[in-house]
Design an enzyme around this catalytic site. Structure first.
Site, PDB file in Angstrom:
ATOM      1  N   ARG A  86      77.122   8.965  18.504  1.00  0.00           N
ATOM      2  CA  ARG A  86      76.193  10.333  18.556  1.00  0.00           C
ATOM      3  C   ARG A  86      77.021  11.330  17.868  1.00  0.00           C
ATOM      4  O   ARG A  86      76.497  12.243  17.479  1.00  0.00           O
ATOM      5  CB  ARG A  86      75.620  10.660  19.929  1.00  0.00           C
ATOM      6  CG  ARG A  86      74.981  11.848  19.920  1.00  0.00           C
ATOM      7  CD  ARG A  86      73.943  12.156  21.212  1.00  0.00           C
ATOM      8  NE  ARG A  86      74.532  11.579  22.289  1.00  0.00           N
ATOM      9  CZ  ARG A  86      75.282  12.268  23.196  1.00  0.00           C
ATOM     10  NH1 ARG A  86      75.800  13.345  22.622  1.00  0.00           N
ATOM     11  NH2 ARG A  86      75.945  11.657  24.275  1.00  0.00           N
ATOM     12  N   TYR A 114      55.424  22.501   4.967  1.00  0.00           N
ATOM     13  CA  TYR A 114      54.941  20.922   5.400  1.00  0.00           C
ATOM     14  C   TYR A 114      54.321  21.358   6.848  1.00  0.00           C
ATOM     15  O   TYR A 114      54.894  22.088   7.633  1.00  0.00           O
ATOM     16  CB  TYR A 114      56.283  20.184   5.656  1.00  0.00           C
ATOM     17  CG  TYR A 114      55.972  18.970   6.089  1.00  0.00           C
ATOM     18  CD1 TYR A 114      55.471  17.875   5.204  1.00  0.00           C
ATOM     19  CD2 TYR A 114      56.633  18.645   7.301  1.00  0.00           C
ATOM     20  CE1 TYR A 114      55.279  16.674   5.771  1.00  0.00           C
ATOM     21  CE2 TYR A 114      56.288  17.207   7.946  1.00  0.00           C
ATOM     22  CZ  TYR A 114      55.771  16.184   7.023  1.00  0.00           C
ATOM     23  OH  TYR A 114      55.422  15.155   7.485  1.00  0.00           O
ATOM     24  N   ASP A 127      63.928  23.360   1.710  1.00  0.00           N
ATOM     25  CA  ASP A 127      63.483  21.878   1.927  1.00  0.00           C
ATOM     26  C   ASP A 127      63.203  21.300   0.537  1.00  0.00           C
ATOM     27  O   ASP A 127      62.358  21.729  -0.358  1.00  0.00           O
ATOM     28  CB  ASP A 127      61.949  21.977   2.743  1.00  0.00           C
ATOM     29  CG  ASP A 127      61.718  20.568   3.024  1.00  0.00           C
ATOM     30  OD1 ASP A 127      62.033  19.614   2.230  1.00  0.00           O
ATOM     31  OD2 ASP A 127      60.891  20.439   4.030  1.00  0.00           O
ATOM     32  N   LYS A 160      61.584  10.155   1.923  1.00  0.00           N
ATOM     33  CA  LYS A 160      60.933  10.434   0.692  1.00  0.00           C
ATOM     34  C   LYS A 160      61.788   9.486  -0.497  1.00  0.00           C
ATOM     35  O   LYS A 160      62.167   8.520  -0.379  1.00  0.00           O
ATOM     36  CB  LYS A 160      60.539  11.628   0.469  1.00  0.00           C
ATOM     37  CG  LYS A 160      59.917  12.259   1.819  1.00  0.00           C
ATOM     38  CD  LYS A 160      58.490  11.588   2.180  1.00  0.00           C
ATOM     39  CE  LYS A 160      58.287  12.180   3.929  1.00  0.00           C
ATOM     40  NZ  LYS A 160      58.071  13.307   3.818  1.00  0.00           N
TER      41      LYS A 160
HETATM   42  C1  LIG Z   1      57.899  14.477   4.957  1.00  0.00           C
HETATM   43  C2  LIG Z   1      58.427  15.857   4.915  1.00  0.00           C
HETATM   44  C3  LIG Z   1      58.994  16.297   5.975  1.00  0.00           C
HETATM   45  C4  LIG Z   1      59.396  15.754   7.355  1.00  0.00           C
HETATM   46  O1  LIG Z   1      60.367  14.584   7.229  1.00  0.00           O
HETATM   47  P1  LIG Z   1      60.315  13.280   8.093  1.00  0.00           P
HETATM   48  O2  LIG Z   1      61.231  12.399   7.652  1.00  0.00           O
HETATM   49  O3  LIG Z   1      58.987  12.849   8.040  1.00  0.00           O
HETATM   50  O4  LIG Z   1      60.424  13.856   9.800  1.00  0.00           O
HETATM   51  C5  LIG Z   1      59.472  17.787   5.828  1.00  0.00           C
HETATM   52  N1  LIG Z   1      59.494  18.333   4.754  1.00  0.00           N
HETATM   53  C6  LIG Z   1      58.516  17.745   3.629  1.00  0.00           C
HETATM   54  C7  LIG Z   1      58.466  18.487   2.553  1.00  0.00           C
HETATM   55  C8  LIG Z   1      58.218  16.308   3.899  1.00  0.00           C
HETATM   56  O5  LIG Z   1      57.486  15.999   2.787  1.00  0.00           O
END
Ligand SMILES: *Cc1c(COP(=O)(O)O)cnc(C)c1O
Length: 394
Positions: free
Chosen positions: A56, A109, A181, A206
């Site tokens: 962890r 998001y 982000d 992604k």
């Molecule tokens: C999918 C996504 C998230 C969240 O990510 P997870 O891995 O699903 O927790 C945050 N920001 C954007 C722009 C996303 O497309």
């Protein structure tokens, strides 16, 4: 070694790979690490001696990924989390306290929006949305209690582009950290740290993964910030990434450069086709000539990316029936996978946002979001075209 851009995705960050010469990074599937002696344990805990203690806190496989993301984002240190939301919630928790304000761009998001509501309800950390299209608008929203600025660019799913360099420059005057982000573009197409921002967060689920088989989050920033993030937040809140997920991401990232080139070039071709179809009212793609933020996009993005949003001439009924007649294109949220995915923000990713607010954000009932996959672009287009053509016959 200061490798060229694409090479860094394969070799960046790693120093020691002496495990029997294993070419693939070994998966250290262990919860804990034993010490030779009691004194060694004491030294590891006190920090006098480097080494692993417990997974962890730190794990060798996960560390390879953390060093690699730092290398490709051009940051000092990286940190891996169980999901993009675990990464975002850790960063926001680390930077704020009761009474503070988080300033966000208009449109973030859906789950980040949910997190902001939670922080406000439970801990009195407020948030405001700001149209960051000019220096004046941004300045007018900054308060003494603004603890950080959080932006996404391009904004999901409206594809508006925020001038990251401008926001970062203004924020610096007030010494407010800027978090970007960078999920939609990946470090290959946009590098927020080089544009002046302080922290980058990713849903590694992604593009970084690219294969739709892992949920993960990554943060990159200054060494001092990441160390605080580990010791004050991640260690005790515990949202860590598993060694196997880290291994999948190390593997996925090796092909990120070639995947992003293909996603972008296919998207550009599909944008042109969509624009010519009579059932399509509007196509939103940052690199398109008609996009209102195109000059900013060209300054800060090296390619347009794989996400296209578009509006149909009709409303919900047409959208639903078009989606139902698709074959190759899959109806799914998420993005950045080999498969082309389509989703309907109004009833899926952004359904939690009250309708009037959602429409004000530009997410109306005619809007669809397409994540262009790695199939041949003609096959993707033929599927979209036949489903759009059906609408003309209703
Ligand atoms: C999918 C996504 C998230 C969240 O990510 P997870 O891995 O699903 O927790 C945050 N920001 C954007 C722009 C996303 O497309």
């Amino acid at each position: 070694m200061n490798y060229r851009e694409d090479t860094k995705y394969i070799h960046g960050g790693t120093k020691d790979n002496s495990h029997h010469g294993s070419l693939s990074t070994p998966i250290f599937q262990t919860s804990t690490f034993s010490f030779e002696t009691a004194i060694e344990g004491e030294r590891r805990f006190s920090g006098e001696e480097k080494g692993y203690i417990y997974s962890r806190l730190s794990n060798p496989t996960v560390n390879v990924l953390e060093e690699r993301i730092a290398a490709v984002e051009g940051g000092e240190r990286g940190l891996a989390f169980a999901s993009g939301m675990a990464a975002i919630s850790a960063v926001l928790t680390s930077l704020t306290k009761t009474g503070d304000q988080i300033l966000c761009a208009n449109g973030i998001y859906g789950c980040t929006y949910g997190l902001l509501e939670l922080l406000e309800e439970k801990y009195g950390i407020t948030h405001d949305f700001c149209d960051m299209s000019s220096v004046e608008k941004l300045r007018s929203m900054i308060k003494p209690q603004t603890a950080c600025i959080f932006i996404e660019s391009p904004i999901n799913p409206t594809m508006k582009v925020i001038d990251i360099a401008m926001v970062s420059k203004v924020a610096r005057e007030y010494q407010i950290p800027v978090i970007v982000d960078n999920t939609f573009l990946s470090p290959y197409l946009q590098q927020p740290l080089s544009l002046g921002s302080d922290i980058v967060v990713h849903s590694a689920t992604k593009y970084l993964s690219g294969h739709g088989d892992v949920i993960g989050g990554l943060v990159v920033g200054k060494k001092s910030f990441i160390e605080k993030l580990v010791l004050r937040v991640q260690k005790d809140m515990g949202g860590i990434m598993s060694p196997f997920d880290a291994w999948l991401l190390i593997r996925g990232m090796k092909t990120l450069p070639i995947r992003m080139k293909r996603h972008s070039s296919s998207a550009e071709k599909i944008v042109e086709k969509l624009k010519q179809h009579s059932m399509v009212k509007e196509v939103l793609y940052p690199n398109d000539l008609t996009h209102p933020d195109r000059t900013i996009a060209q300054r800060q993005m090296s390619m347009g990316g794989g996400i296209i949003s578009f509006r149909l001439t009709g409303g919900k009924e047409d959208v639903m029936s078009m989606m139902d007649s698709l074959n190759l294109v899959k109806i799914a949220v998420s993005l950045g996978d080999a498969e082309t995915l389509i989703q309907y923000p109004a009833t899926m990713t952004h359904a939690v946002i009250p309708e009037s607010k959602r429409i004000k954000m530009g997410i109306d009932d005619s809007l669809l979001r397409l994540s262009v996959g790695l199939e041949e672009w003609e096959d993707i287009w033929l599927d979209l075209e036949q489903s759009l053509n059906r609408l003309t016959k209703i």
